[in-house]
Design a protein around this motif. Structure first.
Motif, mmCIF file in Angstrom:
data_model
loop_
_atom_site.group_PDB
_atom_site.id
_atom_site.type_symbol
_atom_site.label_atom_id
_atom_site.label_comp_id
_atom_site.label_asym_id
_atom_site.label_seq_id
_atom_site.Cartn_x
_atom_site.Cartn_y
_atom_site.Cartn_z
ATOM 1 N N TYR A 40 0.961 -1.274 0.049
ATOM 2 C CA TYR A 40 0.125 -0.089 -0.026
ATOM 3 C C TYR A 40 0.764 1.305 -0.186
ATOM 4 O O TYR A 40 0.741 2.007 1.038
ATOM 5 C CB TYR A 40 -0.829 -0.148 1.328
ATOM 6 C CG TYR A 40 -1.828 -1.448 1.341
ATOM 7 C CD1 TYR A 40 -2.914 -1.586 0.288
ATOM 8 C CD2 TYR A 40 -1.398 -2.143 2.422
ATOM 9 C CE1 TYR A 40 -3.700 -2.477 0.763
ATOM 10 C CE2 TYR A 40 -2.115 -3.515 2.433
ATOM 11 C CZ TYR A 40 -3.260 -3.547 1.573
ATOM 12 O OH TYR A 40 -3.839 -4.763 1.824
ATOM 13 N N THR A 42 1.751 5.319 -0.374
ATOM 14 C CA THR A 42 1.183 6.258 -0.633
ATOM 15 C C THR A 42 2.101 7.390 -1.069
ATOM 16 O O THR A 42 1.438 8.380 -1.680
ATOM 17 C CB THR A 42 0.450 6.726 0.674
ATOM 18 O OG1 THR A 42 1.714 6.699 1.699
ATOM 19 C CG2 THR A 42 -0.547 5.545 1.165
ATOM 20 N N SER A 43 3.373 7.311 -0.716
ATOM 21 C CA SER A 43 4.247 8.338 -1.041
ATOM 22 C C SER A 43 5.718 8.066 -0.942
ATOM 23 O O SER A 43 6.096 7.336 -0.371
ATOM 24 C CB SER A 43 3.847 9.748 -0.368
ATOM 25 O OG SER A 43 4.755 10.880 -0.471
ATOM 26 N N GLY A 82 0.945 3.346 3.557
ATOM 27 C CA GLY A 82 -0.120 3.810 4.502
ATOM 28 C C GLY A 82 -0.717 3.103 5.596
ATOM 29 O O GLY A 82 -0.412 3.379 6.762
ATOM 30 N N SER A 117 0.427 8.780 5.141
ATOM 31 C CA SER A 117 0.003 9.573 3.920
ATOM 32 C C SER A 117 0.939 10.305 3.024
ATOM 33 O O SER A 117 0.694 10.492 1.852
ATOM 34 C CB SER A 117 -1.256 10.459 4.363
ATOM 35 O OG SER A 117 -0.895 11.378 5.231
#
Length: 219
Positions: A40, A42-43, A82, A117
Motif C-alpha cells: 500500500y 502512498t508516497s 499507508g 499519508s
C-alpha cells in the motif's frame, strides 16, 4: 517524543516501479526497470548517500549522485506505506531492499504505526518527514541511522511540503483551515510549530524557487 526502529513483516501487495529516467542519469542505466514488492505505498522520495571510511553513509544531493562502486554509494527510494504504518528503503543502485532490523528474520521495514499519508525529503539534510494522519503526527527519520522521532500535531494533517532551501516545513490542516510551519535547523530538525489561520479547507501547497511566495489550493 517517541523513538523506535523496528518493523513487522507485512504482506507485499502492490509493486513500486522506480523509473530513473532523468533523475540521476549517472547512477543507473536509464533504460533499466526493476519491480519491488511493497504494501500500500502512498508516497515516496529519493535520496543519495556516500559511504565514508568509517562505514557510515552521509547524504549528498541527488544531482551530485555519480556512477561508481555500489559499495561506496547508494541511491535510495524511501517509501511510505499507508495502512501498514511502515517505511521501506529500496537501494536503486544495487537493486536491494534494505533490512531495517536484522534481529527479525527476513526483510523488515521501519515500523512507525498509524496511517502514513505523505512523505517528503529535505534537499539539504536528506532527512525524511512523514505525516501520520491517524495519529496526527509528524515523524522525522534519519535515513543514515534509521532512527526516528515524532511530533504530535494539534490538528489532522493534510499535505506536506519542504521548501527547496530545506529551511522550512509546511503542512496543511484542512479541518481547521490552517497552515502549519516548522523552521528547520541545518540538521533538518524542526523547531516549534507555528500556525496561520487562512480559512477554507487548504489541501495543497507550492512555493516559488526561493520560498518567498506560497500558493495554497482549497477543496
Amino acid at each position: 517524543m517517541r523513538t523506535g526502529a523496528h518493523s513487522s513483516m507485512m504482506r507485499a501487495l502492490p509493486l513500486l516501479l522506480p523509473l530513473l529516467l532523468g533523475l540521476a542519469p549517472a547512477c543507473a542505466d536509464p533504460t533499466s526497470v526493476s519491480l519491488f514488492s511493497l504494501s500500500y505505498p502512498t508516497s515516496f522520495g529519493i535520496i543519495c548517500q556516500n559511504k565514508g571510511t568509517d562505514g557510515i553513509y552521509v547524504p549528498v544531493a541527488v544531482s551530485e549522485c555519480k556512477a561508481g562502486d555500489v559499495s561506496t554509494q547508494r541511491l535510495l527510494a524511501v517509501v511510505a506505506n499507508g495502512p501498514t504504518g511502515d517505511v521501506g528503503f529500496i537501494d536503486l543502485t544495487s537493486g536491494d531492499a534494505l533490512d531495517t532490523n536484522r534481529m527479525i528474520p527476513g526483510y523488515t521495514r521501519l515500523h512507525l504505526g498509524g496511517y502514513l499519508s505523505e512523505l517528503a525529503i529535505n534537499p539539504s539534510s536528506e532527512q525524511a518527514y512523514v505525516l501520520d494522519t491517524a495519529g496526527a503526527r509528524l515523524v522525522v527519520i534519519e535515513p543514515a541511522t534509521l532512527e526516528w522521532s515524532d511530533i504530535e500535531l494539534p490538528f489532522v494533517p493534510g499535505k506536506l511540503l519542504v521548501t527547496k532551501a530545506g529551511s522550512e516545513l509546511l503542512l496543511t490542516a484542512p479541518t481547521t483551515g490552517q497552515i502549519g510551519r516548522f523552521v528547520l535547523d541545518e540538521a533538518g530538525t524542526p523547531g516549534e510549530l507555528e500556525t496561520f489561520d487562512i480559512g477554507g479547507s487548504p489541501n495543497a501547497l507550492a512555493t516559488n524557487e526561493d520560498g518567498s511566495l506560497l500558493a495554497v489550493a482549497h477543496f
